[in-house]
Design an enzyme around this catalytic site. Structure first.
Site, short mmCIF file in Angstrom:
data_model
loop_
_atom_site.label_atom_id
_atom_site.label_comp_id
_atom_site.label_asym_id
_atom_site.label_seq_id
_atom_site.Cartn_x
_atom_site.Cartn_y
_atom_site.Cartn_z
N TYR A 151 0.98 -1.31 -0.12
CA TYR A 151 -0.06 0.04 -0.03
C TYR A 151 0.80 1.40 0.12
O TYR A 151 0.64 2.32 -0.72
CB TYR A 151 -1.03 0.17 1.27
CG TYR A 151 -2.03 1.13 1.24
CD1 TYR A 151 -2.80 1.36 0.38
CD2 TYR A 151 -1.47 2.15 2.20
CE1 TYR A 151 -3.75 2.53 0.58
CE2 TYR A 151 -2.42 3.27 2.49
CZ TYR A 151 -3.63 3.60 1.41
OH TYR A 151 -4.17 4.36 1.51
N ALA A 152 1.81 1.34 0.94
CA ALA A 152 2.52 2.32 1.16
C ALA A 152 3.29 2.59 -0.27
O ALA A 152 3.61 3.91 -1.05
CB ALA A 152 3.75 2.53 2.21
#
Length: 247
Positions: free
Chosen positions: A155-156
């Protein structure tokens, strides 16, 4: 004031949470809005009905951005419906259960990147080709790019890519008067947040936040509304952290 009257907008992931609030804000400001949803047809219909009841115009398209070619399909369909493009908001995102890098499989990584990063690239590419001069592109990122958390690598990473896309696009599209910015929400009170975190965790987040509360979807949507409007004409290549003071 209908500061966006006569403008058209595409919002990805507009049926729930922050996306829904963004659709409602842009429509309230006078824009005609197309948004997509992956599966929640009832929620999407409720958004359209609410916008229309308030005097605005919104259209929902069922397009799952995880599918190959879906992002371009969405933009082509939106272009056909709207006839022109003035505003693009990349809000759709996937965030699977957190897992260490060592336990994250290829399929999870690929799906997160497909929705969060590649779809954003494809929609921005479409905008670079077809958006009217003076347009606005706003990409929704996350505070996880500056406050990394164990288990959030796909996600990051995907949101870090979105922030870099924002910077490059702002340089390339600036000569046409198109601004490109990103917004990084903090913990925002949505079904997703409450479905993936305990009350103890949420209380801890509130305690870390200078404004001592969770964000509301409208808090983020109002920042997007500013960036989409005429008052943000001199803001581009920026990342606005809408996290209640967490930095």
């Amino acid at each position: 004031m209908a500061v966006l009257k006569g403008k058209t907008a595409v919002v990805t992931g507009g049926s729930r949470g922050i996306g829904r609030a963004i659709v409602e804000r842009l429509a309230r400001d006078g824009a005609e809005v197309v948004f997509n949803y992956a599966s929640s047809a009832d929620a999407a219909a409720a958004v359209v009905a609410g916008v229309e009841e308030a005097g605005g115009t919104a259209h929902a398209l069922r397009v799952d951005l995880a599918e190959p070619g879906a992002a371009q399909e969405l933009m082509d369909a939106a272009q056909e419906r709207l006839g022109a493009l003035d505003i693009l908001v990349n809000n759709a995102a996937l965030s699977f259960r957190t897992a260490p890098i060592a336990e994250t499989d290829d399929a999870t990584f690929d799906r997160v990147m497909a929705v969060n990063a590649k779809a954003a690239f494809v929609t921005v590419r479409h905008a670079a080709r077809h958006m009217r001069d003076g347009g606005r592109i706003i990409n929704i990122s996350t505070l996880n790019t500056v406050r990394p958390a164990p288990g959030s690598a796909p996600y990051a990473s995907s949101k870090g890519a979105v922030e870099q896309l924002t910077l490059v696009a702002s340089q390339e599209l600036g000569p046409r008067g198109i601004t490109v910015n990103s917004v990084s929400p903090g913990a925002t009170d949505t079904e997703l947040l409450r479905g993936t975190n305990s009350e103890e965790v949420l209380d801890m987040v509130v305690g870390m936040t200078p404004l001592r509360r969770l964000g509301e979807p409208a808090d983020v949507a109002d920042v997007v509304g500013f960036l989409a409007g005429p008052d943000a004409r001199w803001v581009t290549g920026a990342n606005i952290r809408a996290g209640g003071g967490i930095a």
